[in-house]
Design a protein around this motif. Structure first.
Motif, PDB file in Angstrom:
ATOM      1  N   TRP A  90       0.736  -1.097   0.186  1.00  0.00           N
ATOM      2  CA  TRP A  90       0.032   0.489  -0.033  1.00  0.00           C
ATOM      3  C   TRP A  90       0.741   1.427   0.174  1.00  0.00           C
ATOM      4  CZ3 TRP A  90       1.196   2.281   4.422  1.00  0.00           C
ATOM      5  CH2 TRP A  90       1.407   2.128   5.246  1.00  0.00           C
ATOM      6  N   GLY A  91       2.234   1.452   0.372  1.00  0.00           N
ATOM      7  CA  GLY A  91       2.855   2.401   0.692  1.00  0.00           C
ATOM      8  C   GLY A  91       3.353   2.953  -0.538  1.00  0.00           C
ATOM      9  N   GLN A  92       3.679   1.768  -1.398  1.00  0.00           N
ATOM     10  CA  GLN A  92       4.039   2.057  -2.795  1.00  0.00           C
ATOM     11  C   GLN A  92       2.924   2.756  -3.656  1.00  0.00           C
ATOM     12  OE1 GLN A  92       7.472   2.409  -3.749  1.00  0.00           O
ATOM     13  NE2 GLN A  92       7.521   1.447  -1.902  1.00  0.00           N
ATOM     14  N   PHE A  93       1.489   1.483  -3.670  1.00  0.00           N
ATOM     15  CA  PHE A  93       0.500   2.374  -4.203  1.00  0.00           C
ATOM     16  C   PHE A  93       0.270   4.174  -4.471  1.00  0.00           C
ATOM     17  CE2 PHE A  93      -0.970  -2.226  -4.843  1.00  0.00           C
ATOM     18  CZ  PHE A  93      -1.138  -1.942  -6.070  1.00  0.00           C
ATOM     19  N   ILE A  94       0.311   4.199  -2.871  1.00  0.00           N
ATOM     20  CA  ILE A  94       0.503   5.816  -2.449  1.00  0.00           C
ATOM     21  C   ILE A  94       0.948   6.333  -2.839  1.00  0.00           C
ATOM     22  CG2 ILE A  94      -0.053   7.274  -0.432  1.00  0.00           C
ATOM     23  CD1 ILE A  94      -1.115   5.125   1.325  1.00  0.00           C
ATOM     24  N   ALA A  95       2.595   5.889  -3.296  1.00  0.00           N
ATOM     25  CA  ALA A  95       3.826   6.317  -3.405  1.00  0.00           C
ATOM     26  C   ALA A  95       3.374   7.150  -4.957  1.00  0.00           C
ATOM     27  CB  ALA A  95       5.427   6.016  -3.513  1.00  0.00           C
ATOM     28  N   LYS A 152       0.999   6.967  -6.795  1.00  0.00           N
ATOM     29  CA  LYS A 152      -0.600   7.897  -7.315  1.00  0.00           C
ATOM     30  C   LYS A 152      -0.653   9.098  -6.483  1.00  0.00           C
ATOM     31  CE  LYS A 152      -3.924   4.267  -5.958  1.00  0.00           C
ATOM     32  NZ  LYS A 152      -4.660   3.665  -5.593  1.00  0.00           N
ATOM     33  N   TYR A 153       0.301   9.585  -6.049  1.00  0.00           N
ATOM     34  CA  TYR A 153       0.607  10.942  -5.536  1.00  0.00           C
ATOM     35  C   TYR A 153       1.705  11.149  -5.544  1.00  0.00           C
ATOM     36  CZ  TYR A 153      -3.637   9.515  -3.544  1.00  0.00           C
ATOM     37  OH  TYR A 153      -5.371   8.930  -4.158  1.00  0.00           O
ATOM     38  N   GLY A 154       2.705  11.056  -6.677  1.00  0.00           N
ATOM     39  CA  GLY A 154       4.421  11.011  -6.974  1.00  0.00           C
ATOM     40  C   GLY A 154       4.724  11.453  -6.000  1.00  0.00           C
ATOM     41  N   MET A 155       5.267  10.812  -4.650  1.00  0.00           N
ATOM     42  CA  MET A 155       5.678  10.696  -3.989  1.00  0.00           C
ATOM     43  C   MET A 155       6.711   9.937  -3.956  1.00  0.00           C
ATOM     44  SD  MET A 155       3.385  11.977  -0.263  1.00  0.00           S
ATOM     45  CE  MET A 155       2.196  10.179  -0.637  1.00  0.00           C
ATOM     46  N   THR A 156       7.662   9.372  -2.524  1.00  0.00           N
ATOM     47  CA  THR A 156       8.831   8.312  -2.804  1.00  0.00           C
ATOM     48  C   THR A 156       8.501   7.498  -1.392  1.00  0.00           C
ATOM     49  OG1 THR A 156      10.715  10.183  -4.350  1.00  0.00           O
ATOM     50  CG2 THR A 156      11.281   7.228  -2.688  1.00  0.00           C
ATOM     51  N   CYS A 157       8.704   6.377  -1.083  1.00  0.00           N
ATOM     52  CA  CYS A 157       7.836   5.813  -0.123  1.00  0.00           C
ATOM     53  C   CYS A 157       9.242   4.373   0.106  1.00  0.00           C
ATOM     54  CB  CYS A 157       6.973   4.954  -0.852  1.00  0.00           C
ATOM     55  SG  CYS A 157       6.225   3.377   0.753  1.00  0.00           S
ATOM     56  N   VAL A 158       9.823   4.834   1.439  1.00  0.00           N
ATOM     57  CA  VAL A 158      11.100   3.341   1.429  1.00  0.00           C
ATOM     58  C   VAL A 158      10.124   2.596   2.546  1.00  0.00           C
ATOM     59  CG1 VAL A 158      13.213   3.508   2.167  1.00  0.00           C
ATOM     60  CG2 VAL A 158      12.374   5.741   1.003  1.00  0.00           C
ATOM     61  N   ASN A 159      10.034   1.272   1.805  1.00  0.00           N
ATOM     62  CA  ASN A 159       9.638   0.268   2.729  1.00  0.00           C
ATOM     63  C   ASN A 159      11.206  -0.175   3.684  1.00  0.00           C
ATOM     64  OD1 ASN A 159       8.157  -2.065   3.572  1.00  0.00           O
ATOM     65  ND2 ASN A 159       7.190  -1.287   1.911  1.00  0.00           N
ATOM     66  N   PHE A 160      11.010  -0.052   4.740  1.00  0.00           N
ATOM     67  CA  PHE A 160      11.258  -0.854   5.933  1.00  0.00           C
ATOM     68  C   PHE A 160      10.878  -2.002   6.803  1.00  0.00           C
ATOM     69  CE2 PHE A 160      12.414   3.682   6.091  1.00  0.00           C
ATOM     70  CZ  PHE A 160      13.829   4.340   5.707  1.00  0.00           C
ATOM     71  N   SER A 161      10.123  -3.020   5.690  1.00  0.00           N
ATOM     72  CA  SER A 161       9.348  -3.868   6.643  1.00  0.00           C
ATOM     73  C   SER A 161      10.214  -4.744   6.297  1.00  0.00           C
ATOM     74  CB  SER A 161       7.740  -3.776   5.454  1.00  0.00           C
ATOM     75  OG  SER A 161       7.773  -2.085   6.188  1.00  0.00           O
ATOM     76  N   ARG A 162       9.262  -6.054   6.462  1.00  0.00           N
ATOM     77  CA  ARG A 162       9.605  -7.757   5.586  1.00  0.00           C
ATOM     78  C   ARG A 162       8.059  -8.412   6.544  1.00  0.00           C
ATOM     79  NH1 ARG A 162      15.440 -10.045   7.857  1.00  0.00           N
ATOM     80  NH2 ARG A 162      13.723 -11.064   8.974  1.00  0.00           N
ATOM     81  N   SER A 174      -4.599   1.360  -0.084  1.00  0.00           N
ATOM     82  CA  SER A 174      -3.868   2.953   0.088  1.00  0.00           C
ATOM     83  C   SER A 174      -4.614   3.913   0.108  1.00  0.00           C
ATOM     84  CB  SER A 174      -2.842   2.289  -1.434  1.00  0.00           C
ATOM     85  OG  SER A 174      -3.515   2.716  -2.499  1.00  0.00           O
ATOM     86  N   ASP A 175      -6.041   3.337  -0.472  1.00  0.00           N
ATOM     87  CA  ASP A 175      -6.897   4.458  -0.744  1.00  0.00           C
ATOM     88  C   ASP A 175      -7.675   5.269   0.348  1.00  0.00           C
ATOM     89  OD1 ASP A 175      -6.693   5.479  -3.662  1.00  0.00           O
ATOM     90  OD2 ASP A 175      -8.198   4.125  -3.870  1.00  0.00           O
ATOM     91  N   LEU A 176      -7.982   4.053   1.837  1.00  0.00           N
ATOM     92  CA  LEU A 176      -8.524   4.300   2.424  1.00  0.00           C
ATOM     93  C   LEU A 176      -7.177   4.923   3.408  1.00  0.00           C
ATOM     94  CD1 LEU A 176     -10.378   0.721   2.722  1.00  0.00           C
ATOM     95  CD2 LEU A 176     -11.186   3.416   2.448  1.00  0.00           C
ATOM     96  N   LEU A 177      -5.629   4.527   3.779  1.00  0.00           N
ATOM     97  CA  LEU A 177      -5.456   4.791   4.327  1.00  0.00           C
ATOM     98  C   LEU A 177      -4.863   6.011   4.124  1.00  0.00           C
ATOM     99  CD1 LEU A 177      -2.907   1.612   4.808  1.00  0.00           C
ATOM    100  CD2 LEU A 177      -4.413   2.429   6.636  1.00  0.00           C
ATOM    101  N   TYR A 178      -4.125   6.599   2.884  1.00  0.00           N
ATOM    102  CA  TYR A 178      -4.331   7.680   2.279  1.00  0.00           C
ATOM    103  C   TYR A 178      -4.883   9.360   3.279  1.00  0.00           C
ATOM    104  CZ  TYR A 178      -2.711  11.504  -0.191  1.00  0.00           C
ATOM    105  OH  TYR A 178      -2.026  13.086  -1.062  1.00  0.00           O
ATOM    106  N   LYS A 179      -6.745   8.508   2.596  1.00  0.00           N
ATOM    107  CA  LYS A 179      -7.422   9.190   2.729  1.00  0.00           C
ATOM    108  C   LYS A 179      -7.344   9.730   4.433  1.00  0.00           C
ATOM    109  CE  LYS A 179     -13.087  10.216   2.731  1.00  0.00           C
ATOM    110  NZ  LYS A 179     -12.510  10.351   4.400  1.00  0.00           N
ATOM    111  N   TRP A 180      -7.401   8.274   5.572  1.00  0.00           N
ATOM    112  CA  TRP A 180      -7.576   8.102   6.802  1.00  0.00           C
ATOM    113  C   TRP A 180      -6.319   9.383   7.852  1.00  0.00           C
ATOM    114  CZ3 TRP A 180      -7.899   2.682   6.939  1.00  0.00           C
ATOM    115  CH2 TRP A 180      -9.367   1.892   6.932  1.00  0.00           C
ATOM    116  N   LEU A 181      -5.318   9.113   6.923  1.00  0.00           N
ATOM    117  CA  LEU A 181      -3.816   9.742   7.344  1.00  0.00           C
ATOM    118  C   LEU A 181      -4.599  11.637   6.784  1.00  0.00           C
ATOM    119  CD1 LEU A 181      -1.420   7.323   5.990  1.00  0.00           C
ATOM    120  CD2 LEU A 181      -1.619   8.192   8.458  1.00  0.00           C
ATOM    121  N   ASN A 182      -4.829  11.672   5.754  1.00  0.00           N
ATOM    122  CA  ASN A 182      -5.454  13.434   5.708  1.00  0.00           C
ATOM    123  C   ASN A 182      -6.517  13.715   6.338  1.00  0.00           C
ATOM    124  OD1 ASN A 182      -3.917  14.848   2.707  1.00  0.00           O
ATOM    125  ND2 ASN A 182      -3.777  12.715   2.580  1.00  0.00           N
TER     126      ASN A 182
END
Length: 230
Positions: A30-35, A37-47, A198-206
């Motif tokens: 979802w982080g990369q989908f957000i990035a 869609k909205y022209g951002m950079t997402c760095v994923n520190f996950s596994r 990603s759409d939901l999380l982006y909305k909730w964060l905003n």
């Protein structure tokens, strides 16, 4: 920056020789989908499989976070699902967090979560940090995340510039029914579900930032020595 486990890494589940195989699929997180869609950079520190304890030593975790090349302006922490397997004795208390010196933190959920937040503040002092509670994934869950979520909610009150997105309380129905739930595979999701998430999380964060806008009036100065409001 996204700090998390398999649900943050876009983990996919495939069937290989009749067995489930779990694959970190970062491009579909979802982080990369957000990035994208909205022209951002997402760095994923996950596994997949990460806990607050294992994150501190895993190559995808703390060592990568502290690389100046990976510095971000905002971070989202979505850990805790796998910490459940460490038992309630691992959770600890708020006393396990030492804001002024994280090296004194206990090896508990509280203490290690606090170390993660302190590490973010070290690499990017003005960063905004969002933390997620853990939503159930079924109306009749086999795991009880209550105590971990109590801890996450309390941790938010201990640090400055840390903000709670309470998925377990405010948005729980999205995870136990409907589109996300119907596209679950062995506790994980397919790409269209991560995309929808990603759409939901982006909305909730905003929504959170707009409601609490005074906390975010200087985000343009993150990573600099400038400010407007002293």
């Amino acid at each position: 920056g996204v700090i998390g486990d398999s649900l943050a890494s876009g983990e996919s589940v495939a069937r290989v020789n009749g067995q489930n195989t779990f694959v970190d699929n970062y491009d579909y997180s979802w982080g990369q989908f957000i990035a994208r869609k909205y022209g951002m950079t997402c760095v994923n520190f996950s596994r997949g499989g990460m806990t607050t304890r294992s994150w501190l030593t895993a190559s995808e975790g703390l060592p990568r976070l502290m690389d100046p090349e990976n510095k971000c302006n905002a971070y989202i922490i979505g850990l805790g699902v796998n910490d459940y397997t460490l038992g309630d004795s691992y959770i600890g208390t708020a006393a396990d967090i030492h804001v002024e010196d994280a090296s004194l933190n206990a090896d508990t959920f509280y203490g290690n979560y606090g170390k993660i937040i302190s590490s973010v503040k070290t690499i990017q002092p003005k960063a905004k940090i969002f933390i997620f509670t853990i939503p159930d994934q079924d109306k009749n869950p086999t795991r009880d995340y209550t105590n971990l979520n109590i801890a996450i909610r309390e941790i938010e009150t201990i640090f400055d510039d840390v903000y709670l997105i309470d998925l377990a309380n405010d948005y729980k129905d999205y995870y136990t029914e409907g589109f996300i739930y119907s596209n679950m595979r062995v506790g994980h999701y397919n790409s269209i579900a991560y995309n929808y998430m990603s759409d939901l999380l982006y909305k909730w964060l905003n929504d959170y930032m707009l409601i609490n806008y005074t906390e975010f009036r200087q985000i343009e100065f993150i990573g600099t020595d400038y400010n407007y409001y002293n």
